[in-house]
Design a protein around this motif. Structure first.
Motif, PDB file in Angstrom:
ATOM      1  N   MET A 196     -48.240 -15.879  20.544  1.00 10.89           N
ATOM      2  CA  MET A 196     -47.292 -16.346  19.521  1.00 10.89           C
ATOM      3  C   MET A 196     -46.826 -17.781  19.760  1.00 10.89           C
ATOM      4  SD  MET A 196     -45.119 -12.804  19.306  1.00 10.89           S
ATOM      5  CE  MET A 196     -43.889 -13.354  18.142  1.00 10.89           C
ATOM      6  N   ALA A 197     -47.433 -18.488  20.718  1.00 12.78           N
ATOM      7  CA  ALA A 197     -47.083 -19.892  20.984  1.00 12.78           C
ATOM      8  C   ALA A 197     -48.229 -20.511  21.780  1.00 12.78           C
ATOM      9  CB  ALA A 197     -45.780 -19.991  21.772  1.00 12.78           C
ATOM     10  N   ARG A 233     -35.048  -8.547  13.996  1.00 15.88           N
ATOM     11  CA  ARG A 233     -35.976  -9.616  13.645  1.00 15.88           C
ATOM     12  C   ARG A 233     -35.300 -10.984  13.815  1.00 15.88           C
ATOM     13  NH1 ARG A 233     -40.513 -11.063  11.944  1.00 15.88           N
ATOM     14  NH2 ARG A 233     -40.896 -12.606  10.336  1.00 15.88           N
ATOM     15  N   SER A 234     -34.017 -11.040  13.429  1.00 19.07           N
ATOM     16  CA  SER A 234     -33.308 -12.325  13.515  1.00 19.07           C
ATOM     17  C   SER A 234     -33.266 -12.812  14.973  1.00 19.07           C
ATOM     18  CB  SER A 234     -31.888 -12.180  12.969  1.00 19.07           C
ATOM     19  OG  SER A 234     -31.224 -11.127  13.645  1.00 19.07           O
ATOM     20  N   ASP A 284     -35.003 -16.507  19.256  1.00 17.61           N
ATOM     21  CA  ASP A 284     -35.560 -16.714  20.601  1.00 17.61           C
ATOM     22  C   ASP A 284     -36.836 -17.562  20.547  1.00 17.61           C
ATOM     23  OD1 ASP A 284     -35.391 -15.972  23.447  1.00 17.61           O
ATOM     24  OD2 ASP A 284     -37.238 -14.852  23.097  1.00 17.61           O
ATOM     25  N   ARG A 285     -37.682 -17.298  19.561  1.00 19.74           N
ATOM     26  CA  ARG A 285     -38.979 -17.991  19.506  1.00 19.74           C
ATOM     27  C   ARG A 285     -38.855 -19.392  18.890  1.00 19.74           C
ATOM     28  NH1 ARG A 285     -41.969 -21.109  19.029  1.00 19.74           N
ATOM     29  NH2 ARG A 285     -44.205 -21.155  18.623  1.00 19.74           N
ATOM     30  N   TYR A 286     -38.042 -19.503  17.811  1.00 23.40           N
ATOM     31  CA  TYR A 286     -38.090 -20.767  17.064  1.00 23.40           C
ATOM     32  C   TYR A 286     -36.830 -21.630  17.177  1.00 23.40           C
ATOM     33  CZ  TYR A 286     -42.272 -18.744  15.135  1.00 23.40           C
ATOM     34  OH  TYR A 286     -43.520 -18.192  15.023  1.00 23.40           O
ATOM     35  N   ILE A 328     -32.884 -26.043  20.710  1.00 24.02           N
ATOM     36  CA  ILE A 328     -31.555 -26.087  21.347  1.00 24.02           C
ATOM     37  C   ILE A 328     -31.717 -26.512  22.807  1.00 24.02           C
ATOM     38  CG2 ILE A 328     -29.615 -24.649  22.135  1.00 24.02           C
ATOM     39  CD1 ILE A 328     -29.940 -23.021  19.533  1.00 24.02           C
ATOM     40  N   TYR A 329     -32.751 -25.981  23.449  1.00 29.03           N
ATOM     41  CA  TYR A 329     -33.013 -26.331  24.859  1.00 29.03           C
ATOM     42  C   TYR A 329     -33.264 -27.830  24.996  1.00 29.03           C
ATOM     43  CZ  TYR A 329     -35.477 -26.315  29.394  1.00 29.03           C
ATOM     44  OH  TYR A 329     -35.870 -26.566  30.695  1.00 29.03           O
ATOM     45  N   TRP A 330     -34.174 -28.363  24.176  1.00 32.37           N
ATOM     46  CA  TRP A 330     -34.537 -29.782  24.336  1.00 32.37           C
ATOM     47  C   TRP A 330     -33.367 -30.693  23.986  1.00 32.37           C
ATOM     48  CZ3 TRP A 330     -38.605 -29.786  27.107  1.00 32.37           C
ATOM     49  CH2 TRP A 330     -39.670 -28.916  26.882  1.00 32.37           C
TER      50      TRP A 330
END
Ligand SMILES: Cc1cc2nc3c(=O)[nH]c(=O)nc-3n(C[C@H](O)[C@H](O)[C@H](O)COP(=O)(O)OP(=O)(O)OC[C@H]3O[C@@H](n4cnc5c(N)ncnc54)[C@H](O)[C@@H]3O)c2cc1C
Length: 397
Positions: free
Chosen positions: A55-56, A373-374, A379-381, A386-388
Motif C-alpha cells: 500500500m506504499a 476506515r477513517s 494513518d496511511r495518508y 504531519i510527520y514531515w
C-alpha cells in the motif's frame, strides 16, 4: 590540547526522536543546537508496514535528510563512535570531538539477527522476509501476495521491537487479500507472538482476536522463534509447553532488536537496561550523568517504543533540560505508547496505553480502539505529512 567544539544542546541521532527534539529545543529559544546523523536519507518508518502490505512505496517514506533537519540546527555527518560522560565529550568516526551543555542520546535500535540463528539466512531466500528493514519491505508483499496455498507463519517478537503490534499489519492485509482472491481457505495462517498479548490494550486486543478468528488465523502467544532453518523452511519455537517446530511456505518476521553497541561501551547502559541508555523512565535523565538524556527506541524507558511515544517524550526532555538548568521541578513521562494496527486493507484501530497497560486514548469522542476506515486513511495518508511538516519541526503537542 585545544578544547573540542561545543554545542549548547547536542543530539545523537537525527531520526524521529532527534529531529523532533532539535526542533522543539530551537522553538523554545535555544540558538545552538546540533544533531549528529550520518544517513543522507530520512525515512518515515511507520510507512514500512504499508510497503510490506503493498500500500506504499519506499519513495513515499523517504526525504533528503538535509531537507528535514529543522532550520538553524547544525548537522554532523560522521557517526558517533563513543561518548565520554565523565568529560562530556562525544567522539565521531572522523575524529571530531564535540562537547555539550546537555546531550540527548537517541540513535534508535537495530535488528538483532543474532537472537534468532538462521533468520538472517532465511530472509535472504524468497520464502522469508520482514517489514523492519527498508530493503526487505517491498519483498515482503511480493512474497505474501504471491502465496496461493501452503502455510504462512507470522512471527512477531517483542524484545525491544519498535511498535511491535504493527507487525500484525502485513498479516491482516495479507489475509484480507487472500480472502478477496479466493485462496484463504488453501492457506494455513499461523501467528506466533512472543508477548502474552497481541497488544497492551484489552479493548484493541479483543478486536484483533475477533479479526484473526474471522480469517481463521491460529494464534500462539508467549511463544518465541528460537531459530530458523532456511533449507527445510522450518522455525523452531519455544512455547509455554516446550519446544515445537513449524513448517512455512512464507515466513514473516518482526525480529528482536538491540541497542547500538557503543551505548554500553561508553558506559551509558547498565546491566538492567540491556544495552539501552539507562535513564530514569519518568524524567528521561541519565541515571549517572545528569546532563545526558535518553529518548526514543534507544532508551530504557520501561514502555513500548514507538513514534507515538515520542509525542510525549520530546516535550518532557525539552522541558527537563530547562528544569535542570534552573533547578526547578522536572516533568514525568508516563509511559504512553501507541500502536496503529490494520484489521484489513481498509480498516485500522489504534491501541493507546500507558506503562501500566491502562488505556490512554487521545480522544474520548470516538472509540479509537475499534477498526475504522477513517483511521486507516489518517494513518496511511494524513500522518506522513504531519510527520514531515510538524513533528520533525518540534511541533509535537
Ligand atoms: C517497520 C516499522 C513500523 C513502525 N510503525 C510505527 C507506527 O505505525 N506507529 C508508531 O508510532 N511507531 C512506529 N514505528 C516505530 C517508530 O518508527 C520508532 O519508534 C521511531 O522511529 C523511533 O525514533 P528514534 O529517533 O528513536 O529512532 P530512529 O527513527 O531509528 O532514528 C535513529 C537515528 O539515529 C541514527 N544513528 C544510528 N546510529 C548512529 C550513530 N552511531 N551516530 C549518529 N546517528 C546514528 C540513525 O541513522 C537514525 O536516523 C515503526 C517502526 C518500524 C521499524
Amino acid at each position: 590540547m585545544s578544547s573540542p567544539r561545543a554545542h549548547d544542546v547536542l543530539i545523537l541521532g537525527g531520526g524521529n526522536a532527534g529531529l523532533s527534539l532539535a526542533g522543539r529545543v530551537r522553538r523554545d529559544g535555544c540558538r545552538d543546537v546540533a544533531v549528529v546523523e550520518p544517513k543522507d536519507v530520512h525515512q518515515y518508518r511507520p510507512l514500512l508496514s504499508y510497503v510490506a502490505s503493498g500500500m506504499a512505496t519506499l519513495a513515499d517514506l523517504s526525504r533528503p535528510q538535509d531537507d528535514v533537519v529543522p532550520d538553524g540546527v547544525r548537522r554532523y555527518r560522521s557517526p558517533v563512535v563513543s561518548v565520554d560522560g565523565e568529560r562530556s565529550i562525544v567522539h565521531l568516526a572522523d575524529g571530531t570531538e564535540l562537547g555539550y551543555g546537555d546531550l540527548a542520546v537517541c540513535p534508535g535500535s537495530e535488528v538483532d539477527w543474532d537472537a534468532i540463528p538462521g533468520a538472517r539466512e532465511a530472509v535472504g531466500t524468497p520464502s522469508a522476509s520482514t517489514s523492519y528493514l527498508p530493503e526487505l519491505a517491498a519483498k515482503t508483499w511480493a512474497m505474501l501476495s504471491a502465496l496461493t496455498s501452503g502455510r504462512a507463519v507470522f512471527a512477531v517478537a517483542s524484545r525491544h521491537v519498535p511498535c511491535f503490534p504493527v507487525g500484525l499489519k502485513p498479516l491482516f492485509v495479507a489475509t484480507d487479500h487472500w480472502r478477496r482472491t479466493g485462496v484463504l481457505d488453501a492457506i494455513d495462517v499461523e501467528l506466533v507472538v512472543e508477548s502474552p498479548r497481541l497488544v497492551d490494550d484489552p479493548r484493541a486486543e479483543r478486536e484483533l482476536l475477533a479479526a484473526a478468528q474471522e480469517y481463521g488465523v491460529r494464534i500462539r502467544t508467549s511463544t518465541t522463534v528460537e531459530s530458523v532453518d532456511a533449507t527445510d523452511r522450518t522455525a523452531r519455537l519455544r512455547t509455554p509447553h516446550g519446544v515445537d517446530t513449524t513448517h512455512y511456505d512464507a515466513l514473516y518476521l518482526a525480529p528482536p532488536h538491540r541497542a547500538p553497541g557503543w551505548i554500553a561501551q561508553s558506559g551509558l547502559a547498565t546491566a538492567e537496561s540491556d544495552g539501552f541508555v539507562a535513564v530514569d523512565p519518568g524524567t528521561l535523565q541519565h541515571r549517572t550523568f545528569p546532563r545526558v538524556w535518553g529518548l526514543g527506541d534507544a532508551a530504557a524507558v520501561d514502555a513500548m517504543p514507538s513514534g507515538g511515544a515520542l509525542r510525549r517524550q520530546v516535550p518532557v526532555v525539552a522541558r527537563n533540560i530547562q528544569a535542570r538548568r534552573k533547578g526547578t521541578a522536572m516533568q514525568q513521562y508516563d509511559g504512553y505508547s501507541v500502536a496503529p494496527v490494520t484489521t484489513s486493507r481498509s480498516e485500522l484501530l489504534l491501541a493507546e496505553f500507558d506503562r501500566e497497560r491502562r488505556p490512554e486514548p487521545t480522544t474520548r469522542l470516538v472509540d479509537l480502539a475499534r477498526p475504522r476506515r477513517s483511521l486507516l486513511l489518517f494513518d496511511r495518508y494524513l500522518q506522513p505529512p504531519i510527520y514531515w511538516r510538524r513533528l520533525l519541526q518540534g511541533k509535537v503537542s
